[in-house]
Every structure is written in structure tokens, then in C-alpha cells.
Design a protein around this motif. Structure first.
Motif, PDB file in Angstrom:
ATOM      1  N   VAL A   1      80.249  31.998  47.382  1.00 10.64           N
ATOM      2  CA  VAL A   1      80.574  33.574  47.603  1.00 10.64           C
ATOM      3  C   VAL A   1      79.697  34.287  46.748  1.00 10.64           C
ATOM      4  O   VAL A   1      80.001  34.394  45.543  1.00 10.64           O
ATOM      5  N   CYS A   2      78.857  35.078  47.532  1.00 14.45           N
ATOM      6  CA  CYS A   2      77.957  36.033  46.631  1.00 14.45           C
ATOM      7  C   CYS A   2      78.017  37.402  47.050  1.00 14.45           C
ATOM      8  O   CYS A   2      78.559  37.656  48.054  1.00 14.45           O
ATOM      9  N   ALA A   3      78.028  38.343  46.403  1.00 16.27           N
ATOM     10  CA  ALA A   3      77.753  39.874  46.683  1.00 16.27           C
ATOM     11  C   ALA A   3      76.607  40.095  47.186  1.00 16.27           C
ATOM     12  O   ALA A   3      75.718  39.133  47.349  1.00 16.27           O
ATOM     13  N   PRO A   4      76.722  41.087  48.407  1.00 22.51           N
ATOM     14  CA  PRO A   4      75.613  41.411  49.071  1.00 22.51           C
ATOM     15  C   PRO A   4      74.516  41.769  48.255  1.00 22.51           C
ATOM     16  O   PRO A   4      74.521  42.317  47.019  1.00 22.51           O
ATOM     17  N   ARG A   5      73.378  41.177  48.473  1.00 16.93           N
ATOM     18  CA  ARG A   5      72.072  41.579  47.755  1.00 16.93           C
ATOM     19  C   ARG A   5      72.015  40.745  46.303  1.00 16.93           C
ATOM     20  O   ARG A   5      71.399  41.471  45.683  1.00 16.93           O
TER      21      ARG A   5
END
Length: 228
Positions: free
Chosen positions: A58-62
């Protein structure tokens, strides 16, 4: 909160390999039309395909911080499933990280966000599936979870579930259902091969697909029944 989970249950390697012999579409149909990811997630190179155990990220956007962490912890044969908010306007993965994945034996990367350096990635031969292609860069700021269940491409994917991708798209199979899905896929392939053989022998779609009574019940008419 534990951000990084490394101990996950994976399906038997032989079962994963057998499932990988079948197309994503065949697997999807064989397991009751389940598991197909969003149609916008497609390969940057349609000649590539993969099968492997899901390693969820899970990554944050950008932001690709946790993707870099995931590459460190992933095992050979894993498929990185990178949820990044379906953010299309950033290339969070490119040729440098592609080489890092290839060197570790990671089977593929699938993201709902964007990638870049697509020519170099195609030359590298790493299967990369994404929601978009974008040259815009990312930051490395935000922590997220590795190897937790995620809703990705409209499907729940758990760490260790098996994913197969090819030119048509990506399908997920529950890790405890991999052997059964492979058996059902083999049966479906055999049935379709039989149909193709019968078509070339002169069989017709209405005959071989048992459509005569269905069409009659729906009231289909043709000019064959009309007197000249």
C-alpha cells in the motif's frame, strides 16, 4: 501497528506452476467468473505473462516509498501488488526499480497507478501491469502496509493468493483454491479444444452450444420459415 509483514502463507509451488499454464480468461471463467481485476489494468508489453504469489503493498498516491521497501522484502517468484489510490498521473515505477525486481527474481509488478520507462522495462522482460503510463515523478514520504489484505482492481487480494496476468488482464485465485482452479481450467481448456475441432468438422454455433431451444423460447424468427 506493524507496517511490514514478512511471514505469509503461499500456495504450493507446483500448484502455482500448473495454474500458470492457463490463460487469465480461462481461470476467471473456470472458477465461476470470479477474480478478474479491473479491465484498465493492462500490461505494458502484451507479449509478457506471469503467475506468482501476491505480495501486497500500500502506497500513498504519488509516493513509492513502500514499493521500495517491498522490493527489499519480497521473495523470488512473488508478484508485487501495489495499491496506490488509482493515481494515474505519476510514474511510480520505472527501469531502475525494474532492474531491482529482476535481480531479486520477483515475478511481476501490478499497480493500479502509473509506471514509466516502458521501453526499457519491455527490453528488461519484467512483466509490468499498470493502470496508466505517466512520466511524472513521485516522492518517498509516507509509510504504508506490506502484506495486508487489500481491495485492488475491484477484488480482495490477500498476501499469498495467486495472481495470473497475460495480454488480456489479471485474475486472482484464493491460495487455498489454486489446485482446484487448475483442475477446472484444464477441463475448460479441453472442452474448448473439442468445440474448436467440431467447428472445423462442420458443426455450428447453434448446434454445439445447444441454442436451438433457447432461441425458440425467446421467439427468434428467420426468413427460412417465411414462404417465398
Amino acid at each position: 501497528m506493524v507496517h511490514v509483514t514478512t511471514r505469509i502463507e503461499r500456495a504450493e509451488a507446483s500448484d502455482v506452476e500448473r495454474l500458470g499454464q492457463f490463460s487469465a480468461a480461462t481461470i476467471h471463467e473456470a472458477q465461476g467468473r470470479r477474480g478478474a481485476l479491473d479491465a484498465r489494468i493492462k500490461p505494458i508489453d502484451p507479449d509478457t505473462s506471469f503467475v506468482g504469489s501476491a505480495f501486497t503493498v500500500v502506497c500513498a498516491p504519488r509516493d513509492n516509498l513502500m514499493l521500495q521497501v517491498a522490493i527489499h522484502y519480497a521473495q523470488p517468484g512473488d508478484v508485487l501488488i501495489v495499491s496506490a489510490g488509482e493515481y494515474a498521473e505519476a510514474g511510480m515505477f520505472g527501469d531502475v526499480l525494474g532492474n531491482a525486481c529482476k535481480a531479486k527474481g520477483i515475478a511481476a509488478l501490478v499497480t493500479d497507478a502509473g509506471v514509466r520507462d516502458t521501453r526499457e522495462l519491455r527490453e528488461l522482460g519484467l512483466p509490468v501491469f499498470s493502470g496508466s503510463v505517466s512520466i511524472k515523478g513521485t516522492v518517498k514520504e509516507t509509510l504504508g502496509a506490506l502484506n495486508q489484505p487489500v481491495v485492488f482492481g475491484g477484488e480482495l487480494i490477500r498476501p499469498g493468493d495467486v495472481v495470473k496476468g497475460d495480454a488480456d488482464g489479471v485474475v486472482v485465485v484464493r491460495r487455498e483454491e489454486v489446485r482446484e482452479a487448475a483442475e477446472l481450467s484444464a477441463a475448460r481448456d479441453a472442452h474448448e479444444a473439442s468445440l474448436i475441432e467440431k467447428y472445423w468438422a462442420g458443426g455450428t454455433t447453434i448446434e454445439l452450444c445447444n441454442l436451438a431451444e433457447v432461441l425458440k423460447a425467446k421467439g427468434l424468427t428467420t426468413d427460412i420459415e417465411v414462404a417465398p
